[in-house]
Design an enzyme around this catalytic site. Sequence first.
Site: not given
Ligand code: 13P
Length: 257
Positions: A9-11, A97, A99, A169, A175, A215, A236-237
Amino acid sequence: MRKKVIAGNWKMNKDIHETVTLVNEIKERLNGLSNNKVDVIICPPFTSLVIASGLIKGSALKLGAQNMYYKDEGAYTGEISARMLKSIGCEYVILGHSERRQYFSETNELINLKVKQALLYNIIPIICVGETLEERESGVTKDIVATQIKGVLSGLTKAQIDKIIIAYEPVWAIGTGKNATPEQANEVHQFIRKLVAQLYSWDVAERLTIQYGGSVNPQNAYDLLSQSDIDGALVGGACLKAESFINIVGAATQIYN
Ligand code: 13P
């Protein structure tokens, strides 16, 4: 064994130029892995989907979006439909998600409408659920997750459950660099699978892909992915660099060796 599914997930990251670089790097590194047991999905932002779609042609990579609206078309300024996503080769869409829930007030009811619309277009929704730190600390993780699961799956048929992915999640792990331990995550995954079995049937629950997100990195991926009920990762990251993303895919392929 269920197939592992690793999604990045590149966000809100990567412009179109950075997208070309990252997709090409991921493709190159993926070629070195025998990964027919692992599905690998990239979910760039909307502005990068078309170019990414072209770049991944002929590779094992699959394409997903990070959101969509539940209407077919019309006066919904700023929104993107399932049909639009389908037309550019999206096979997956991340829905609900945390977010989106936190910053854009998405509710289980809205997410449920989006899930149904995605399924109508044969797009596999990756449906996110998970508790906040406060909820975990007050001991209501399972209640929260159960409410979310029942809400987002409301009205779905058994056949439709075969076409979805759930991503657990925990919000406190996103994050933060503080992943759920493999045992903590697996406990919730088992709970989700049992709940789906109660709502539908054991056979459908046994087939359900449940990813863990929060994470995930190359160091913790193998331990998380080795758990009985963790069928993949939503990253994510660590998906923003080809090396770390592909190392997570590598950890998933090792489980089969
Ligand atoms: P991180 O891997 O940066 O914690 O993010 C997870 C995430 O929200 C994937 O959708």
